[in-house]
Design a protein around this motif. Structure first.
Motif, short mmCIF file in Angstrom:
data_model
loop_
_atom_site.label_atom_id
_atom_site.label_comp_id
_atom_site.label_asym_id
_atom_site.label_seq_id
_atom_site.Cartn_x
_atom_site.Cartn_y
_atom_site.Cartn_z
N THR A 148 11.77 18.18 -104.42
CA THR A 148 11.43 19.54 -104.83
C THR A 148 10.42 20.13 -103.85
O THR A 148 9.64 19.40 -103.23
CB THR A 148 10.79 19.55 -106.24
OG1 THR A 148 9.75 18.57 -106.25
CG2 THR A 148 11.80 19.20 -107.31
N ARG A 149 10.43 21.44 -103.74
CA ARG A 149 9.44 22.15 -102.92
C ARG A 149 8.09 22.06 -103.63
O ARG A 149 8.01 22.27 -104.84
CB ARG A 149 9.90 23.61 -102.82
CG ARG A 149 8.91 24.53 -102.15
CD ARG A 149 9.36 25.96 -102.35
NE ARG A 149 10.45 26.31 -101.44
CZ ARG A 149 10.31 27.09 -100.37
NH1 ARG A 149 9.13 27.60 -100.08
NH2 ARG A 149 11.32 27.37 -99.61
N THR A 150 7.05 21.76 -102.89
CA THR A 150 5.72 21.63 -103.54
C THR A 150 4.99 22.97 -103.54
O THR A 150 5.20 23.80 -102.64
CB THR A 150 4.86 20.59 -102.79
OG1 THR A 150 4.82 20.92 -101.41
CG2 THR A 150 5.41 19.19 -102.98
N PRO A 151 4.12 23.20 -104.54
CA PRO A 151 3.45 24.50 -104.63
C PRO A 151 2.40 24.72 -103.55
O PRO A 151 1.87 23.77 -102.97
CB PRO A 151 2.79 24.48 -106.02
CG PRO A 151 2.79 23.06 -106.46
CD PRO A 151 3.83 22.33 -105.68
N LEU A 152 2.12 25.99 -103.31
CA LEU A 152 1.05 26.42 -102.40
C LEU A 152 0.03 27.12 -103.27
O LEU A 152 0.33 28.11 -103.93
CB LEU A 152 1.63 27.38 -101.35
CG LEU A 152 0.81 27.69 -100.12
CD1 LEU A 152 0.54 26.44 -99.29
CD2 LEU A 152 1.53 28.73 -99.26
N ILE A 153 -1.19 26.58 -103.32
CA ILE A 153 -2.19 27.04 -104.28
C ILE A 153 -3.39 27.63 -103.55
O ILE A 153 -3.95 26.97 -102.67
CB ILE A 153 -2.65 25.84 -105.15
CG1 ILE A 153 -1.45 25.26 -105.91
CG2 ILE A 153 -3.78 26.23 -106.10
CD1 ILE A 153 -1.63 23.81 -106.33
#
Length: 331
Positions: free
Chosen positions: A30-35
């Protein structure tokens, strides 16, 4: 080894290979989040984002490269099984992915690898071989298995498919933050750095790529200054997943990092400790020391926003929990 040899080798790792890797691994990852990090943005004088690779199923970015390399093997090699050597995270990634595909895996680790990682590798059903005091000794044992048992070696960094797999992080960053200014990447064997840098520089040449590592046993950092790969004795550090040599016959990552890095920095153990604390207190994230090196460079005032967003790669969270909690308490 001549410089022309480097150039010829590099052509096997190109931006096209990164797009191909993305398509290949997409069904499994899965694509990981950018926070965004308000506290680090304030310290850097502009927006700072955290690329949360520690949220991968094995708690590290290493899954991208391992998946791409294993999926590139033919059926015969997959059936016989795979072997690798690692400071822990890559071993976990290979064990996890081999289990998804139902293929045998042997993981060679040095005695320095934290128990947190060795226990999880065993739990994934891989065969674990603990040998020697360094990644280099684990590598020797792994190459022996390749000769004796015909297992396919999945290298931790110095390999075109591994680099292309890690480079898929760079493609995600370009899509989410097209105007990014700096990408700050934990630097060790260079697979993560080379992949992301290749993806970003080929699309956004004015972006600056910064490699950050700990002060002790910073093999890639000192190799770049010497102009050739060197060996160093491993020292204890909170950033234990950045330990290990880069291989004296390094063919891909050393020349790529040398060509694409705009800057490489060292951060102190104290800085890493403070950053672990900051990420826990402000973001409720428990990450490993390697993942906190970028934040440490910002806390030290070594990296400023200069009008464009900064991205820090949070590379993993597979630390010894006790050690991280002690670091947080100390800070």
């Amino acid at each position: 080894m001549t410089h022309s040899h480097f150039t010829a080798q590099q052509t096997r790792v190109n931006p096209g290979a990164i797009w191909k890797a993305r398509k290949r691994i997409a069904p499994f990852l899965t694509r990981t989040p950018l926070i965004q990090s308000p506290v680090l943005s304030e310290k850097a004088g502009g927006p700072v984002y955290l690329k949360a690779e520690h949220l991968q199923p094995v708690g590290s970015f290493k899954l991208r490269g391992a998946a791409n390399k294993i999926l590139s093997l033919d059926g015969e090699h997959r059936k016989r099984g795979v072997a690798t050597f690692s400071t822990g995270n890559h071993g976990l990634a290979v064990a996890w992915f081999a289990r998804q595909l139902g293929i045998p895996a042997v993981i060679c680790l040095s005695a320095r690898v934290p128990r947190e990682k060795t226990d999880r590798i065993k739990a994934l059903g891989a065969d674990l071989i603990v040998c020697g005091e360094s990644q280099d000794e684990a590598e020797e044992r792994c190459l022996q298995l390749e000769k004796e048992e015909g297992l396919a070696v999945i290298p931790p960094f110095d390999d075109p498919e591994i680099i292309a797999g890690q480079g898929t992080i760079g493609l995600e960053l370009l899509e989410e933050l097209p105007d990014l200014g700096r990408v700050v990447i934990p630097l060790s064997g260079g697979g993560l750095f080379a992949g992301i840098a290749l993806a970003i520089k080929s699309n956004q040449p004015e972006a600056r790529l910064v490699g950050v590592t700990m002060e002790g046993s910073a093999v890639m950092y000192h190799s770049l200054r010497k102009g050739r790969p060197i060996t160093m004795e491993e020292q204890n550090t909170l950033a234990d997943s950045l330990l290990g040599g880069i291989g004296l016959d390094n063919r891909y990552t050393f020349p790529l990092v040398r060509k694409l890095a705009d800057e490489t920095l060292l951060v102190s153990e104290r800085g890493i400790s403070q950053s672990l604390s900051l990420l826990f207190r402000n973001h409720k994230m428990i990450v490993e020391g390697a993942a906190a090196t970028g934040a440490a460079a910002i806390l030290d005032g070594r990296i400023q926003a200069e009008g464009r967003p900064i991205v820090l790669i949070l590379s993993g969270c597979n630390a010894d929990a006790e050690e991280v909690l002690q670091a947080i308490n100390r800070s």
